[in-house]
Design a protein around this motif. Sequence first.
Motif, PDB file in Angstrom:
ATOM      1  N   TRP A 340       0.826  -1.204   0.000  1.00  0.00           N
ATOM      2  CA  TRP A 340       0.000   0.000   0.000  1.00  0.00           C
ATOM      3  C   TRP A 340       0.862   1.256   0.000  1.00  0.00           C
ATOM      4  N   VAL A 341       2.043   1.186   0.587  1.00  0.00           N
ATOM      5  CA  VAL A 341       2.961   2.323   0.504  1.00  0.00           C
ATOM      6  C   VAL A 341       3.370   2.567  -0.949  1.00  0.00           C
ATOM      7  N   ILE A 342       3.678   1.488  -1.658  1.00  0.00           N
ATOM      8  CA  ILE A 342       4.071   1.614  -3.063  1.00  0.00           C
ATOM      9  C   ILE A 342       2.903   2.097  -3.910  1.00  0.00           C
ATOM     10  N   VAL A 343       1.715   1.553  -3.677  1.00  0.00           N
ATOM     11  CA  VAL A 343       0.537   1.985  -4.431  1.00  0.00           C
ATOM     12  C   VAL A 343       0.250   3.461  -4.177  1.00  0.00           C
ATOM     13  N   PHE A 344       0.335   3.875  -2.919  1.00  0.00           N
ATOM     14  CA  PHE A 344       0.104   5.285  -2.591  1.00  0.00           C
ATOM     15  C   PHE A 344       1.144   6.176  -3.271  1.00  0.00           C
ATOM     16  N   SER A 345       2.385   5.738  -3.275  1.00  0.00           N
ATOM     17  CA  SER A 345       3.448   6.522  -3.917  1.00  0.00           C
ATOM     18  C   SER A 345       3.202   6.637  -5.418  1.00  0.00           C
ATOM     19  N   PHE A 346       2.788   5.536  -6.044  1.00  0.00           N
ATOM     20  CA  PHE A 346       2.546   5.562  -7.487  1.00  0.00           C
ATOM     21  C   PHE A 346       1.356   6.461  -7.817  1.00  0.00           C
ATOM     22  N   ILE A 347       0.301   6.388  -7.012  1.00  0.00           N
ATOM     23  CA  ILE A 347      -0.865   7.244  -7.248  1.00  0.00           C
ATOM     24  C   ILE A 347      -0.498   8.714  -7.048  1.00  0.00           C
ATOM     25  N   THR A 348       0.324   8.993  -6.041  1.00  0.00           N
ATOM     26  CA  THR A 348       0.780  10.367  -5.821  1.00  0.00           C
ATOM     27  C   THR A 348       1.563  10.878  -7.024  1.00  0.00           C
ATOM     28  N   PHE A 349       2.464  10.045  -7.534  1.00  0.00           N
ATOM     29  CA  PHE A 349       3.216  10.413  -8.738  1.00  0.00           C
ATOM     30  C   PHE A 349       2.278  10.621  -9.922  1.00  0.00           C
ATOM     31  N   LEU A 350       1.282   9.762 -10.054  1.00  0.00           N
ATOM     32  CA  LEU A 350       0.330   9.873 -11.151  1.00  0.00           C
ATOM     33  C   LEU A 350      -0.440  11.190 -11.085  1.00  0.00           C
ATOM     34  N   LEU A 351      -0.922  11.542  -9.907  1.00  0.00           N
ATOM     35  CA  LEU A 351      -1.662  12.798  -9.756  1.00  0.00           C
ATOM     36  C   LEU A 351      -0.763  14.004 -10.020  1.00  0.00           C
ATOM     37  N   PHE A 352       0.464  13.949  -9.512  1.00  0.00           N
ATOM     38  CA  PHE A 352       1.401  15.037  -9.767  1.00  0.00           C
ATOM     39  C   PHE A 352       1.654  15.195 -11.266  1.00  0.00           C
ATOM     40  N   ALA A 353       1.838  14.064 -11.959  1.00  0.00           N
ATOM     41  CA  ALA A 353       2.107  14.119 -13.395  1.00  0.00           C
ATOM     42  C   ALA A 353       0.913  14.674 -14.164  1.00  0.00           C
ATOM     43  N   ILE A 354      -0.291  14.337 -13.734  1.00  0.00           N
ATOM     44  CA  ILE A 354      -1.484  14.864 -14.409  1.00  0.00           C
ATOM     45  C   ILE A 354      -1.545  16.386 -14.279  1.00  0.00           C
ATOM     46  N   PHE A 355      -1.365  16.884 -13.064  1.00  0.00           N
ATOM     47  CA  PHE A 355      -1.388  18.336 -12.872  1.00  0.00           C
ATOM     48  C   PHE A 355      -0.227  19.002 -13.608  1.00  0.00           C
ATOM     49  N   TRP A 356       0.908  18.341 -13.634  1.00  0.00           N
ATOM     50  CA  TRP A 356       2.060  18.891 -14.353  1.00  0.00           C
ATOM     51  C   TRP A 356       1.738  19.048 -15.839  1.00  0.00           C
ATOM     52  N   ASN A 357       1.145  18.026 -16.424  1.00  0.00           N
ATOM     53  CA  ASN A 357       0.822  18.079 -17.849  1.00  0.00           C
ATOM     54  C   ASN A 357      -0.261  19.101 -18.153  1.00  0.00           C
ATOM     55  N   ILE A 358      -1.115  19.378 -17.187  1.00  0.00           N
ATOM     56  CA  ILE A 358      -2.186  20.347 -17.420  1.00  0.00           C
ATOM     57  C   ILE A 358      -1.672  21.784 -17.314  1.00  0.00           C
ATOM     58  N   PHE A 359      -0.822  22.050 -16.320  1.00  0.00           N
ATOM     59  CA  PHE A 359      -0.474  23.437 -16.012  1.00  0.00           C
ATOM     60  C   PHE A 359       0.980  23.810 -16.303  1.00  0.00           C
TER      61      PHE A 359
END
Length: 372
Positions: A340-359
């Motif tokens: 769950w630590v790894i899953v949380f880290s991957f989801i955090t990276f995914l959300l960061f990347a989405i916002f990065w690509n948008i803004f």
Amino acid sequence: MDRSSLFQLIQEQLDPENTGFIAVENFTSLVEHHELQLDPSKLDMLLALVQSNEDGQVCYQELIELMSSKRSSSFRRAIANGRRTLQREILLDETGLGLYKRFVRYVAYEILPCETDRRWYFHQNRLCPPPVFIAIVTIVQIIVFMCYGIMLNKWVLQTYQPDFMKSPLVYHPGHRAQVWRFFSYMFMHVGLEQLGFNALLQLMIGVPLEMVHGILRISLLYMAGVLAGSLTVSITDMRAPVVGGSGGVYALCSAHLANVVMNWAGMRCPYKLLRMILALVCMSSEVGRAVWLRFSPPLPSSGPQPSFMAHLSGAVVGISMGLLILRSYEESLQKQCSWWVIVFSFITFLLFAIFWNIFAYELLGVQIPPPP
């Protein structure tokens, strides 16, 4: 008495000291008074194990394994708590095996570091479901490459052809809104050399991994490497496109190599040191080739060449998520905190990347080359 109640009875009453073993007289009473559901072959096997043990004890692991035909982490805990295992012949001593079973045994020794796991996999292996994910991905990659090779009449450095970069499968920063490109780029390749390298590693490492760990876990690992590859490029190399399945390939390879290193003494694959060195040299050479093409393109091009960051991000996914998957053979990932630590880290990276690509592209004023 249902199985869960019976397992609880075994653990609480028949093994109060949590040694991982049950006295033979207690086991006999269990069979007679609690309607233990074992078919004759399983019962004969368990009684033979009792007779072969000088202390006259039944291993808790063997009992649960025979009753449920399902692995769980309690097996290894029982062995660890008992600090001993039953004396058994190793899998290599099996004789009279057919061609397929010999191949299964070979895969077991290639992938699994523990003799108990190898025997379990060998005896429980079934062809359903077959390991089709890696095979299908490889076939599709070859078909796509052949189609573009025939259309462009070019089999190496295809990315220098404008028609190649116009493909709806290629990830290009100018087409970030087309979400499928973050995955579909894995079907496109720079040339025959990249396709050959990726296909060879996928089949040599990916298929055995899928046979042992199943289609769900290996496909998850592969696709996580692919997605991490394109997202990492969109953050770290913002003007570059991406092609090739290297993100997924490096996730599989790095996970397997890390698992071999961490279980070096238990791995019984032949020439493991030589093969480890060869794999690292090949993977490093492929990364070096990608870096060279990115920064010193041998031919004039209308824009940046594909990035190499997908290779590195795939390796990171393999060492983190992949290593945990490979070390959890037939164990529930959901019950492990590290998962769950790894899953949380991957989801955090995914959300960061989405916002990065948008803004980020507009805020940083990145000059994206016009898409083909």
